[in-house]
Design an enzyme around this catalytic site. Structure first.
Site, short mmCIF file in Angstrom:
data_model
loop_
_atom_site.label_atom_id
_atom_site.label_comp_id
_atom_site.label_asym_id
_atom_site.label_seq_id
_atom_site.Cartn_x
_atom_site.Cartn_y
_atom_site.Cartn_z
N LEU A 160 40.51 62.05 47.92
CA LEU A 160 39.39 61.18 47.48
C LEU A 160 38.10 61.99 47.37
O LEU A 160 37.90 62.98 48.06
CB LEU A 160 39.21 60.00 48.44
CG LEU A 160 38.75 60.24 49.88
CD1 LEU A 160 37.26 60.50 49.99
CD2 LEU A 160 39.12 59.05 50.73
N CYS A 273 33.19 69.38 51.93
CA CYS A 273 34.51 70.00 51.73
C CYS A 273 34.50 71.38 51.07
O CYS A 273 35.13 72.30 51.58
CB CYS A 273 35.38 69.07 50.90
SG CYS A 273 35.73 67.53 51.74
P1 NAD Z 1 34.00 62.76 59.58
O1 NAD Z 1 33.26 63.69 60.46
O2 NAD Z 1 33.26 61.76 58.75
O3 NAD Z 1 35.05 61.92 60.45
C1 NAD Z 1 35.86 62.46 61.46
C2 NAD Z 1 35.89 61.48 62.62
O4 NAD Z 1 36.87 61.92 63.56
C3 NAD Z 1 34.56 61.41 63.40
O5 NAD Z 1 34.08 60.08 63.40
C4 NAD Z 1 34.93 61.90 64.81
O6 NAD Z 1 34.23 61.22 65.83
C5 NAD Z 1 36.40 61.57 64.87
N1 NAD Z 1 37.14 62.36 65.87
C6 NAD Z 1 37.07 63.69 66.12
N2 NAD Z 1 37.93 64.03 67.10
C7 NAD Z 1 38.56 62.89 67.48
C8 NAD Z 1 39.58 62.59 68.44
N3 NAD Z 1 40.14 63.57 69.17
N4 NAD Z 1 39.97 61.30 68.58
C9 NAD Z 1 39.41 60.32 67.82
N5 NAD Z 1 38.47 60.54 66.90
C10 NAD Z 1 38.05 61.81 66.71
O7 NAD Z 1 34.92 63.66 58.63
P2 NAD Z 1 35.53 63.28 57.20
O8 NAD Z 1 34.56 63.58 56.12
O9 NAD Z 1 36.14 61.94 57.28
O10 NAD Z 1 36.68 64.38 57.08
C11 NAD Z 1 37.83 64.32 57.89
C12 NAD Z 1 38.85 65.32 57.39
O11 NAD Z 1 39.25 64.98 56.05
C13 NAD Z 1 38.34 66.75 57.32
O12 NAD Z 1 39.40 67.62 57.62
C14 NAD Z 1 37.96 66.91 55.85
O13 NAD Z 1 38.04 68.24 55.42
C15 NAD Z 1 39.01 66.07 55.17
N6 NAD Z 1 38.60 65.52 53.87
C16 NAD Z 1 37.35 65.05 53.68
C17 NAD Z 1 36.99 64.48 52.45
C18 NAD Z 1 35.59 63.96 52.20
O14 NAD Z 1 35.28 63.72 51.04
N7 NAD Z 1 34.78 63.76 53.20
C19 NAD Z 1 37.94 64.38 51.44
C20 NAD Z 1 39.23 64.86 51.69
C21 NAD Z 1 39.55 65.42 52.90
C1 UDX Z 2 35.64 66.95 46.75
C2 UDX Z 2 36.87 66.91 45.83
O1 UDX Z 2 36.50 66.53 44.50
C3 UDX Z 2 37.91 65.96 46.37
O2 UDX Z 2 39.08 66.05 45.58
C4 UDX Z 2 38.22 66.31 47.81
O3 UDX Z 2 39.14 65.38 48.33
C5 UDX Z 2 36.96 66.34 48.65
O4 UDX Z 2 36.02 67.24 48.07
P1 UDX Z 2 33.50 65.42 47.12
O5 UDX Z 2 32.99 66.60 47.85
O6 UDX Z 2 33.47 64.11 47.80
O7 UDX Z 2 35.02 65.67 46.70
O8 UDX Z 2 32.71 65.26 45.74
P2 UDX Z 2 32.84 65.95 44.29
O9 UDX Z 2 32.77 64.88 43.29
O10 UDX Z 2 33.96 66.89 44.20
O11 UDX Z 2 31.48 66.76 44.20
C6 UDX Z 2 31.22 67.90 45.03
C7 UDX Z 2 29.93 68.56 44.61
O12 UDX Z 2 30.04 69.17 43.34
C8 UDX Z 2 28.76 67.58 44.50
O13 UDX Z 2 27.60 68.17 45.04
C9 UDX Z 2 28.63 67.38 43.01
O14 UDX Z 2 27.34 66.99 42.62
C10 UDX Z 2 28.99 68.75 42.50
N1 UDX Z 2 29.48 68.77 41.10
C11 UDX Z 2 30.60 68.10 40.76
C12 UDX Z 2 28.80 69.52 40.15
O15 UDX Z 2 27.78 70.15 40.45
N2 UDX Z 2 29.26 69.54 38.86
C13 UDX Z 2 30.40 68.88 38.49
O16 UDX Z 2 30.78 68.96 37.31
C14 UDX Z 2 31.09 68.13 39.47
#
Ligand code: NAD
Ligand code: UDX
Length: 480
Positions: A160, A273
């Protein structure tokens, strides 16, 4: 009733588990977190994250088959399937500091699962982790669990994007599931497939071995970020040659071998990320002795840093080589539109750069609070990598920063405007009114290429837009 426990109620765990609950009414989903404040926000009217459509999904399921709790152990004990979506930030210290993924949170979740489990479990890696993490997690579970309890680990990375999380979860391009070979692995993969099959067409569910699934997630983010750095590198060349980056992007996008997405030049990519995952990839390559491969991916980050500093240089050089004491309006602080998330937002580096030259900033973002902006600008990069609630709150406020609640207030008496997030409302601003209330000459620096440059120039602004021909005014060599 199948019971699912989601560990980690953040940007991934919260929305993902909410959509599972929505699409699978016969499954009970408990989302748990060690953060009391996050869980109480999930149980309140004000959810801890802003994401279009999320509130509706949570309202529909919460209290029926979706629960948010801090009783981590109870829900892990009861669950058949455990999704782990804890944070995996860049390591701040020790071996691999600044590059390797910090698996502390993951490891402590795994140890807790082993401690409390009394029945077989499927443990699903949702977090983005280094390739072969499942092997390490498997060892922790095996060495610490009660006799006879079996675990199957699956890699099911989340793709996502913030700002479109609900849409992406409801209608994903693909769902990737990696598992062990052998009958028990296949059975676990099938159980997870059956959950997704409630709303995802079967041909979009891809199954692989564990290592391919883990690596595919890092590769996915690296490829996306690399496209942005590629077009941003072109944007610098466009400015030097009077080519126009949006025309170059358009031409590239019509090549079916390249395609249209992720070709918008910008002030730089941000978010939690891209940088973290590329650094992690670099570290893995280095650890495997692949120096050239590591260097290749490092350049993607270097170009991103260059793009942010290039923007700051352009602002300062355009405004007579100094912004000291000048009011600059910053419109947008989140790392992209439709999210309140500021993790690794390019706005932090740009604002810090302008503050370094003595500017007074007036910042407006529709979804980011003053407290968050002040915190981001006063924290150092290491603190900034860790979740807010796990860090002592920084009480410093940056004196040259004023956070305001609308764009007109931000731009009043300003010398220049920097657009740092592409919020739709910034396109609808009355720029004539803004111009009338600004110091002259009035500058606009569009870091997201969302404004109509010709119209702004007709109004009287001196305009910089990334990768587009410069105003004569700015046609001077850039400082490095
Ligand atoms: P986040 O920091 O928003 O959420 C992580 C949560 O896990 C926090 O609320 C933290 O308190 C909790 N946590 C940590 N250790 C814990 C434990 N032992 N037990 C229970 N809760 C615990 O992070 P996020 O953005 O949701 O990302 C989570 C993972 O997903 C990361 O590995 C990230 O790289 C990956 N990811 C993030 C995105 C994104 O767009 N944010 C997209 C794809 C994948
Ligand atoms: C990204 C990946 O798209 C997603 O697949 C993964 O699961 C998590 O990391 P996210 O970081 O939530 O998602 O947002 P994304 O839409 O990828 O944008 C990342 C950054 O790139 C933002 O700062 C955005 O403004 C920038 N961006 C994106 C550009 O500068 N140009 C583009 O054409 C697209």
């Amino acid at each position: 009733m199948v019971k699912i426990c989601g560990i980690g109620a953040g940007y991934v765990g919260g929305p993902t588990m909410a959509v599972v609950a929505l699409k699978c009414p016969s499954i009970e989903v408990a989302v748990v977190d060690i953060s009391h404040s996050r869980i109480s926000a999930w149980n309140s009217k004000n959810l801890p994250i802003y994401e279009p459509g999320l509130e509706e999904v949570v309202k529909q399921c919460r209290g029926k088959n979706l629960f948010f709790s801090t009783d981590v152990e109870k829900h892990v004990y009861e669950a058949d399937i455990i999704f782990v979506s804890v944070n995996t930030p860049t390591k701040a210290r020790g071996l691999g500091a600044g590059k390797a993924a910090d698996l502390t949170y993951w490891e402590s979740a795994a140890r807790m699962i082993a401690d409390v489990s009394q029945s077989n479990k499927i443990v699903v890696e949702k977090s983005t982790v280094p390739v072969r993490t499942a092997e390490a997690i498997g060892r922790i579970l095996a060495h610490n669990s009660k006799k006879g309890i079996k675990y199957q680990i699956l890699s099911n990375p989340e793709f996502l994007s913030e700002g479109t999380a609900i849409q992406d979860l409801l209608d994903p391009d693909r769902v990737l599931i990696g598992g062990n070979d052998g009958p028990e692995g296949h059975e676990a993969i099938q159980k997870l497939k059956d959950i997704y099959a409630n709303w995802v067409p079967e041909d979009r569910i891809i199954t692989t071995n564990l290592w391919s699934a883990e690596l595919s997630k890092l590769a996915d983010n690296a490829f996306l970020a690399q496209r942005i750095s590629s077009i941003n590198a072109m944007s610098a060349l466009c400015e030097a040659t009077s080519a126009e980056v949006s025309q170059v992007s358009h031409a590239l996008s019509k090549n079916t071998k390249i395609g249209p997405k992720f070709l918008n030049a910008s002030v730089g990519f941000g978010g939690s990320c891209f940088q973290k995952d590329i650094l992690n990839l670099v570290y893995i390559c280095e650890s495997n002795g692949l120096v050239e491969v590591a260097n290749y991916w490092k350049e993607v980050i270097k170009v991103n840093d260059y793009q942010k500093s290039r923007f700051v240089n352009r602002v300062v050089t355009s405004m007579f080589n100094t912004v000291s004491g000048k009011k600059i309006a910053v419109l947008g602080f989140a790392f992209k539109k439709d999210t309140s998330d500021t993790r690794k937002t390019p706005a932090i580096d740009v604002c810090k750069g302008l503050l370094g030259d003595g500017a007074c900033l007036s910042i407006y973002d529709p979804q980011v609070s003053e407290e968050q902006i002040q915190k981001d600008l006063s924290m150092n990069n290491v603190e900034w990598d860790y979740p807010i609630h796990l860090q002592p709150m920084s009480s410093t406020t940056v004196k040259q920063v004023n956070v305001v609640s609308d764009a007109y207030e931000a731009t009043k008496d300003a010398h220049g405007i920097c657009i740092l997030t592409e919020w739709d409302e910034f396109k609808a601003i009355d720029y004539q009114r803004v111009f009338d209330n600004m110091q002259k000459p009035a500058f606009v620096f569009d870091g997201r290429n969302i404004l109509n440059v010709d119209k702004l120039r007709e109004t009287g602004f001196i305009v910089y837009s990334i990768g587009r021909p410069l105003d004569l005014w700015q046609n001077m060599p850039q400082q490095a």
